[in-house]
Design a protein around this motif. Sequence first.
Motif, PDB file in Angstrom:
ATOM      1  N   GLU A   1      -6.884   9.693   3.141  1.00 21.72           N
ATOM      2  CA  GLU A   1      -6.434  10.889   3.860  1.00 21.72           C
ATOM      3  C   GLU A   1      -7.281  11.123   5.114  1.00 21.72           C
ATOM      4  O   GLU A   1      -6.753  11.541   6.173  1.00 21.72           O
ATOM      5  CB  GLU A   1      -6.506  12.109   2.944  1.00 21.72           C
ATOM      6  CG  GLU A   1      -5.435  12.107   1.858  1.00 21.72           C
ATOM      7  CD  GLU A   1      -5.554  13.296   0.934  1.00 21.72           C
ATOM      8  OE1 GLU A   1      -6.645  13.933   0.911  1.00 21.72           O
ATOM      9  OE2 GLU A   1      -4.575  13.595   0.217  1.00 21.72           O
TER      10      GLU A   1
ATOM     11  N   LEU B   1      -5.962   8.769   7.790  1.00 26.95           N
ATOM     12  CA  LEU B   1      -4.726   9.262   8.425  1.00 26.95           C
ATOM     13  C   LEU B   1      -5.019  10.405   9.386  1.00 26.95           C
ATOM     14  O   LEU B   1      -4.416  10.493  10.475  1.00 26.95           O
ATOM     15  CB  LEU B   1      -3.746   9.728   7.345  1.00 26.95           C
ATOM     16  CG  LEU B   1      -3.015   8.637   6.566  1.00 26.95           C
ATOM     17  CD1 LEU B   1      -2.178   9.257   5.448  1.00 26.95           C
ATOM     18  CD2 LEU B   1      -2.121   7.820   7.501  1.00 26.95           C
TER      19      LEU B   1
ATOM     20  N   HIS C   1      -0.342   4.809   4.629  1.00 29.10           N
ATOM     21  CA  HIS C   1       0.570   5.587   3.784  1.00 29.10           C
ATOM     22  C   HIS C   1       0.911   4.820   2.505  1.00 29.10           C
ATOM     23  O   HIS C   1       0.985   5.419   1.419  1.00 29.10           O
ATOM     24  CB  HIS C   1       1.849   5.911   4.557  1.00 29.10           C
ATOM     25  CG  HIS C   1       1.698   7.027   5.533  1.00 29.10           C
ATOM     26  ND1 HIS C   1       1.445   8.329   5.156  1.00 29.10           N
ATOM     27  CD2 HIS C   1       1.773   7.053   6.901  1.00 29.10           C
ATOM     28  CE1 HIS C   1       1.373   9.114   6.227  1.00 29.10           C
ATOM     29  NE2 HIS C   1       1.568   8.351   7.309  1.00 29.10           N
ATOM     30  N   ASN C   2       1.113   3.521   2.628  1.00 26.65           N
ATOM     31  CA  ASN C   2       1.431   2.716   1.444  1.00 26.65           C
ATOM     32  C   ASN C   2       0.258   2.703   0.459  1.00 26.65           C
ATOM     33  O   ASN C   2       0.453   2.853  -0.756  1.00 26.65           O
ATOM     34  CB  ASN C   2       1.775   1.296   1.867  1.00 26.65           C
ATOM     35  CG  ASN C   2       2.151   0.406   0.696  1.00 26.65           C
ATOM     36  OD1 ASN C   2       3.204   0.556   0.087  1.00 26.65           O
ATOM     37  ND2 ASN C   2       1.282  -0.536   0.356  1.00 26.65           N
TER      38      ASN C   2
ATOM     39  N   LEU D   1      -2.094   4.952   0.220  1.00 29.04           N
ATOM     40  CA  LEU D   1      -2.246   6.294  -0.337  1.00 29.04           C
ATOM     41  C   LEU D   1      -1.190   6.548  -1.423  1.00 29.04           C
ATOM     42  O   LEU D   1      -1.485   7.152  -2.470  1.00 29.04           O
ATOM     43  CB  LEU D   1      -2.126   7.329   0.779  1.00 29.04           C
ATOM     44  CG  LEU D   1      -2.442   8.791   0.433  1.00 29.04           C
ATOM     45  CD1 LEU D   1      -3.828   8.915  -0.181  1.00 29.04           C
ATOM     46  CD2 LEU D   1      -2.320   9.657   1.679  1.00 29.04           C
ATOM     47  N   GLY D   2       0.045   6.050  -1.189  1.00 28.50           N
ATOM     48  CA  GLY D   2       1.078   6.186  -2.210  1.00 28.50           C
ATOM     49  C   GLY D   2       0.713   5.428  -3.487  1.00 28.50           C
ATOM     50  O   GLY D   2       0.978   5.905  -4.600  1.00 28.50           O
TER      51      GLY D   2
ATOM     52  N   TYR E   1      -1.860   7.528  -5.419  1.00 25.27           N
ATOM     53  CA  TYR E   1      -1.195   8.663  -6.068  1.00 25.27           C
ATOM     54  C   TYR E   1      -0.394   8.200  -7.289  1.00 25.27           C
ATOM     55  O   TYR E   1      -0.381   8.875  -8.331  1.00 25.27           O
ATOM     56  CB  TYR E   1      -0.270   9.374  -5.081  1.00 25.27           C
ATOM     57  CG  TYR E   1      -0.959  10.321  -4.120  1.00 25.27           C
ATOM     58  CD1 TYR E   1      -1.918  11.227  -4.569  1.00 25.27           C
ATOM     59  CD2 TYR E   1      -0.640  10.327  -2.764  1.00 25.27           C
ATOM     60  CE1 TYR E   1      -2.538  12.103  -3.689  1.00 25.27           C
ATOM     61  CE2 TYR E   1      -1.257  11.195  -1.879  1.00 25.27           C
ATOM     62  CZ  TYR E   1      -2.208  12.080  -2.350  1.00 25.27           C
ATOM     63  OH  TYR E   1      -2.821  12.954  -1.489  1.00 25.27           O
TER      64      TYR E   1
ATOM     65  N   GLU F   1       6.518  10.462  -1.423  1.00 24.80           N
ATOM     66  CA  GLU F   1       6.460  10.934  -0.026  1.00 24.80           C
ATOM     67  C   GLU F   1       5.712   9.926   0.849  1.00 24.80           C
ATOM     68  O   GLU F   1       6.136   9.640   1.979  1.00 24.80           O
ATOM     69  CB  GLU F   1       5.775  12.296   0.029  1.00 24.80           C
ATOM     70  CG  GLU F   1       6.568  13.433  -0.607  1.00 24.80           C
ATOM     71  CD  GLU F   1       5.801  14.745  -0.561  1.00 24.80           C
ATOM     72  OE1 GLU F   1       4.671  14.741   0.019  1.00 24.80           O
ATOM     73  OE2 GLU F   1       6.294  15.749  -1.104  1.00 24.80           O
ATOM     74  N   GLN F   2       4.607   9.393   0.350  1.00 30.06           N
ATOM     75  CA  GLN F   2       3.820   8.451   1.143  1.00 30.06           C
ATOM     76  C   GLN F   2       4.591   7.148   1.374  1.00 30.06           C
ATOM     77  O   GLN F   2       4.574   6.603   2.493  1.00 30.06           O
ATOM     78  CB  GLN F   2       2.492   8.157   0.440  1.00 30.06           C
ATOM     79  CG  GLN F   2       1.572   9.371   0.332  1.00 30.06           C
ATOM     80  CD  GLN F   2       1.195   9.936   1.695  1.00 30.06           C
ATOM     81  OE1 GLN F   2       0.944   9.197   2.656  1.00 30.06           O
ATOM     82  NE2 GLN F   2       1.147  11.264   1.793  1.00 30.06           N
ATOM     83  N   TYR F   3       5.286   6.667   0.382  1.00 35.10           N
ATOM     84  CA  TYR F   3       6.068   5.440   0.551  1.00 35.10           C
ATOM     85  C   TYR F   3       7.222   5.657   1.538  1.00 35.10           C
ATOM     86  O   TYR F   3       7.524   4.764   2.357  1.00 35.10           O
ATOM     87  CB  TYR F   3       6.622   4.976  -0.798  1.00 35.10           C
ATOM     88  CG  TYR F   3       5.560   4.440  -1.749  1.00 35.10           C
ATOM     89  CD1 TYR F   3       4.536   3.614  -1.303  1.00 35.10           C
ATOM     90  CD2 TYR F   3       5.597   4.764  -3.109  1.00 35.10           C
ATOM     91  CE1 TYR F   3       3.575   3.131  -2.175  1.00 35.10           C
ATOM     92  CE2 TYR F   3       4.655   4.279  -3.989  1.00 35.10           C
ATOM     93  CZ  TYR F   3       3.641   3.465  -3.517  1.00 35.10           C
ATOM     94  OH  TYR F   3       2.696   2.983  -4.388  1.00 35.10           O
TER      95      TYR F   3
ATOM     96  N   GLN G   1       7.252   7.731   4.030  1.00 33.49           N
ATOM     97  CA  GLN G   1       6.685   7.778   5.376  1.00 33.49           C
ATOM     98  C   GLN G   1       6.343   6.371   5.871  1.00 33.49           C
ATOM     99  O   GLN G   1       6.528   6.058   7.054  1.00 33.49           O
ATOM    100  CB  GLN G   1       5.438   8.655   5.394  1.00 33.49           C
ATOM    101  CG  GLN G   1       5.714  10.145   5.159  1.00 33.49           C
ATOM    102  CD  GLN G   1       4.475  11.003   5.336  1.00 33.49           C
ATOM    103  OE1 GLN G   1       3.760  10.889   6.335  1.00 33.49           O
ATOM    104  NE2 GLN G   1       4.208  11.871   4.366  1.00 33.49           N
ATOM    105  N   ALA G   2       5.867   5.535   4.961  1.00 32.10           N
ATOM    106  CA  ALA G   2       5.550   4.160   5.353  1.00 32.10           C
ATOM    107  C   ALA G   2       6.814   3.422   5.783  1.00 32.10           C
ATOM    108  O   ALA G   2       6.804   2.701   6.805  1.00 32.10           O
ATOM    109  CB  ALA G   2       4.877   3.438   4.191  1.00 32.10           C
TER     110      ALA G   2
END
Length: 284
Positions: free
Chosen positions: A172, A175, A189-190, A192-193, A196, A207-209, A211-212
Amino acid sequence: DDIMMMAAGNHVEARVRVRPARSSSSAHSGHHRSCHLGRNCATLGNLSSYVTIRRVHATGNHKTRSSAASRAAFALPSAAPGGAASPQEIAMLAEGLEAPVQVLYLGALLTFLGGAAFFVVRQVLERRELEISAYELGEKARANVATPQELYELGSILARKKVYSLAVKHLEDALAAMPADDPDGAAVHNALGYAYSKMDMFDLAKEQYEQATDMQPGYVLAWNNLGDVCEKSRDLERAAEAYTETLKFAPENEIAKERLEFVRRRISTYGPRGPAPAAEDPGW
């Protein structure tokens, strides 16, 4: 002429040479000689003769000087009846094969041990390298001098070490320090996903995937990860869509093909939400 005779039992070789008589007086001498060989008897009449008899005992490993026939009679057979190998031949064959077999087994053992040792050493070196990198990057992060790329690397290393909470924090931070249009943002983002998802925070991971994939529509790894987290959250229709997107960019992707077929079967059997989660596994 020479006459050869052999008696049973002990090997007896008798060689008789017959000569004509030299005078008539000797012919009338009426001299007779007998040679008894077992049950056989040979009588020599008016002929003068001499008999040479040799007795040779065929015992143990003593070499005989008899005829070829007598040697064959007393010789041990080289093979068992029916063409099978004799115990002596089997023993000789086993002795000949013993060394090569031992060498073969030893080579296989050394190969196995060498491969295992190489694998263990490689794992130790990789873990050691991760420890060193995590320490160095962690020092920079604590001193607030780490770049966004270094923060991303630190978060990825911590995720590999299964320290997901610290991984989320540094990812985070990466980012937040990156420009919005940074091309490396999709990878952050990937990652971070993924962290999670391992913490069972499926909505945040989704959400992170997403966005990626918005930043890089051809990001196959992010599409597969999105399909996986949608399966875990029982959103089967969205999982099927994610795997379908993967196959648009990578038609030969085996993971997407297998999971898409599985998800479609689940939808046809249980509906778009899939089966109810088991009591011992409320997450799915």
